[in-house]
Write a protein that holds these residues in place. Structure first.
Motif, mmCIF file in Angstrom:
data_model
loop_
_atom_site.group_PDB
_atom_site.id
_atom_site.type_symbol
_atom_site.label_atom_id
_atom_site.label_comp_id
_atom_site.label_asym_id
_atom_site.label_seq_id
_atom_site.Cartn_x
_atom_site.Cartn_y
_atom_site.Cartn_z
ATOM 1 N N ARG A 396 -11.622 66.839 46.798
ATOM 2 C CA ARG A 396 -11.773 65.434 47.173
ATOM 3 C C ARG A 396 -10.886 64.562 46.300
ATOM 4 N N LEU A 397 -10.879 64.854 45.000
ATOM 5 C CA LEU A 397 -10.006 64.088 44.109
ATOM 6 C C LEU A 397 -8.523 64.286 44.468
ATOM 7 N N ALA A 398 -8.197 65.542 44.801
ATOM 8 C CA ALA A 398 -6.810 65.839 45.176
ATOM 9 C C ALA A 398 -6.426 65.110 46.471
ATOM 10 N N ASN A 399 -7.401 65.080 47.428
ATOM 11 C CA ASN A 399 -7.144 64.382 48.689
ATOM 12 C C ASN A 399 -6.948 62.897 48.459
ATOM 13 N N ASP A 400 -7.822 62.396 47.555
ATOM 14 C CA ASP A 400 -7.675 60.974 47.235
ATOM 15 C C ASP A 400 -6.282 60.700 46.649
ATOM 16 N N LYS A 401 -5.864 61.530 45.803
ATOM 17 C CA LYS A 401 -4.562 61.370 45.179
ATOM 18 C C LYS A 401 -3.438 61.527 46.211
ATOM 19 N N ALA A 402 -3.647 62.465 47.164
ATOM 20 C CA ALA A 402 -2.608 62.667 48.187
ATOM 21 C C ALA A 402 -2.501 61.444 49.096
ATOM 22 N N GLN A 403 -3.681 60.844 49.392
ATOM 23 C CA GLN A 403 -3.659 59.662 50.234
ATOM 24 C C GLN A 403 -2.933 58.491 49.539
ATOM 25 N N ASP A 404 -2.974 58.466 48.266
ATOM 26 C CA ASP A 404 -2.334 57.374 47.536
ATOM 27 C C ASP A 404 -0.807 57.573 47.367
ATOM 28 N N VAL A 405 -0.233 58.676 47.759
ATOM 29 C CA VAL A 405 1.225 58.925 47.589
ATOM 30 C C VAL A 405 2.018 58.204 48.723
ATOM 31 N N THR A 406 3.009 57.403 48.322
ATOM 32 C CA THR A 406 3.901 56.714 49.277
ATOM 33 C C THR A 406 5.351 56.921 48.807
ATOM 34 N N ILE A 407 6.314 56.609 49.783
ATOM 35 C CA ILE A 407 7.744 56.782 49.434
ATOM 36 C C ILE A 407 8.112 55.793 48.345
ATOM 37 N N LYS A 408 7.420 54.704 48.475
ATOM 38 C CA LYS A 408 7.755 53.659 47.510
ATOM 39 C C LYS A 408 7.387 54.127 46.118
ATOM 40 N N ARG A 409 6.173 54.749 46.018
ATOM 41 C CA ARG A 409 5.756 55.232 44.702
ATOM 42 C C ARG A 409 6.575 56.431 44.247
ATOM 43 N N LEU A 410 7.038 57.219 45.254
ATOM 44 C CA LEU A 410 7.828 58.385 44.889
ATOM 45 C C LEU A 410 9.239 58.001 44.380
ATOM 46 N N THR A 411 9.771 56.924 44.944
ATOM 47 C CA THR A 411 11.152 56.582 44.582
ATOM 48 C C THR A 411 11.199 55.530 43.499
ATOM 49 N N ARG A 412 10.009 55.185 43.034
ATOM 50 C CA ARG A 412 9.980 54.160 41.988
ATOM 51 C C ARG A 412 10.596 54.762 40.716
ATOM 52 N N GLY A 413 11.495 54.060 40.239
ATOM 53 C CA GLY A 413 12.191 54.497 39.015
ATOM 54 C C GLY A 413 13.169 55.621 39.267
ATOM 55 N N ASN A 414 13.491 55.908 40.549
ATOM 56 C CA ASN A 414 14.434 56.996 40.843
ATOM 57 C C ASN A 414 15.413 56.479 41.905
ATOM 58 N N PRO A 415 16.516 55.899 41.469
ATOM 59 C CA PRO A 415 17.437 55.302 42.427
ATOM 60 C C PRO A 415 18.092 56.335 43.324
ATOM 61 N N THR A 416 18.297 57.430 42.867
ATOM 62 C CA THR A 416 18.972 58.458 43.684
ATOM 63 C C THR A 416 18.152 58.796 44.893
ATOM 64 N N MET A 417 16.844 59.064 44.657
ATOM 65 C CA MET A 417 15.975 59.415 45.769
ATOM 66 C C MET A 417 15.779 58.215 46.691
#
Length: 435
Positions: A396-417
């Motif tokens: 459940r915690l992992a699912n909660d964490k997965a639901q919170d993942v976005t492209i914006k959060r993934l590319t934050r601080g990573n200009p290349t991506m």
């Protein structure tokens, strides 16, 4: 001087001391006659007691004792006759003396009254006549009593002679019976006689009875005959051990019945008999055994001594007595059988309880083992459940964490991506700096 009152005319006259004493002595003759009467009654009672004791003694004895009692009776009769004669002679002497004294007193009074006057003389004569009349009445009563006593003695003597004659006849009958018994048993033994007497009535009186000679001497001795009787169901009614004893009249060694009782009781116990009977011709002059059936329970239990003529009656008597107790014997046998059944049932019940206890113990042990294994399985399943519950919480915690993942959060601080994602889609390029 003393004053005397005439009983007829009530006239009183005086008399001197001597005449008064003589008249008083004559009057006291009544007391003498009374005492004599009492003595005769006492002698009569003594005679009656002596006769009763003599009759009792005569009934208990035979030839020599009867002769002795006759001699005693004659002596007692002579003694009583002598006592009566002496008493009569004494009474007659006293009567004669009193008559002489009365005559002397009469003469003295006559001589004295000649000078005393006619009236006093008549009164005194009347008084003397009254005393003489009373004396004569007493003498007549004494003579009548003497006659009655003689008649009673005669009647008692005749009665006693009749009793002695009856006793002699009874003795002769017993002697004749003994002679006939001895004659009947010539050429055969007492055992053969008893066996013959029993076989004569076996078919009618004892159809199911066993009466045979005792041939078993394993215990060192044996009786003569064993009698056993049974009912229709086979239950024993009565059992008797018989011993027969006889001896010839010319035998020098006289046996006694008591000498054989101990051995007979031993045989009875060894052969399992209820009663023991000694059929005996020993001690022929013993009145105890001649009277009939004699029990000797005071020496040995359930034992009798009889003469041969009471052989069949003793069997009948004991059998009839045991028939009354047969119902109780049957009930006792039934109770014993029931007790055996109850004992067997209790034994089987104890065996069942023992086997059931063992099986219960084994099943209980296995049940405990199964419960312990179930408890262990429950503990293991509880741990597995706890582990699964922990895994679910982590998922459940992992699912909660997965639901919170976005492209914006993934590319934050990573200009290349961020540039690459922008090139793949029409969406504007994400902010390289991020929020």
């Amino acid at each position: 001087m003393n004053e005397i009152k005439c009983p007829h005319c009530s006239k009183a006259f005086k008399i001197d001391e001597t005449g008064y004493a003589d008249i008083l002595k004559q009057v006291r003759d009544a007391e003498f006659e009374q005492q004599l009467h009492e003595r005769l009654e006492y002698a009569e009672r003594e005679k009656k007691i002596a006769v009763e004791m003599t009759a009792t003694t005569v009934a208990a004895n035979k030839d020599a004792q009867i002769q002795e009692l006759r001699a005693k009776l004659d002596a007692e009769a002579v003694a009583r006759q002598l006592a009566v004669t002496q008493a009569q002679q004494g009474a007659e002497r006293e009567r004669d003396a009193l008559a002489a004294q009365l005559e002397q007193t009469r003469q003295e009074l006559k001589s004295r009254l000649d000078a005393a006057g006619v009236s006093q003389k008549l009164a005194l004569n009347e008084a003397v006549a009254a005393v003489v009349k009373e004396r004569d009445q007493l003498l007549n009563g004494f003579n009548q009593l003497k006659l009655e006593k003689q008649l009673a003695e005669k009647a008692l003597q005749e009665k006693f002679e009749v009793q002695i004659r009856d006793r002699d006849e009874a003795i002769e009958r017993l002697r004749d019976l003994k002679a006939r018994l001895s004659t009947k048993m010539v050429g055969e033994t007492l055992e053969q006689h008893c066996e013959t007497e029993f076989n004569r009535i076996r078919a009618t009186a004892f159809p199911r009875a066993y009466f045979e000679k005792d041939n078993n001497a394993r215990g060192g001795s044996k009786g003569d005959f064993i009698f056993r009787d049974h009912d229709e169901s086979g239950t024993e009614i009565v059992s008797i051990m018989f011993e027969m004893k006889n001896e010839s009249d010319g035998s020098s060694n006289r046996g006694r019945n008591e000498d054989f009782l101990k051995e007979l009781d031993k045989d009875r116990l060894e052969k399992g008999c209820e009663y023991a009977v000694l059929v005996s011709l020993l001690e022929p002059d013993n009145e105890l055994y001649n009277t009939g059936i004699v029990d000797v329970f005071h020496r040995y239990p359930k034992m009798y001594v009889v003469r041969p003529q009471f052989f069949i009656p003793i069997i009948t008597l004991l059998r009839n007595a045991s028939m009354n107790a047969l119902q109780y014997k049957s009930e006792l046998a039934l109770v014993k059988a029931q007790n055996v059944d109850i004992t067997n049932f209790e034994s089987e019940l104890d065996a069942f309880k023992s086997a059931f206890g063992k099986n219960y113990e084994l099943a209980s042990k296995r049940f405990q083992t199964a419960v312990e294994e179930i408890d262990k399985s429950i503990d293991h399943l509880q741990k597995t459940r706890d582990a699964l519950v922990g895994a679910d919480r982590n998922l459940r915690l992992a699912n909660d964490k997965a639901q919170d993942v976005t492209i914006k959060r993934l590319t934050r601080g990573n200009p290349t991506m961020a540039a690459k994602f922008a090139a793949l889609g029409d969406s504007p390029a994400p902010d390289v700096k991020g929020d």
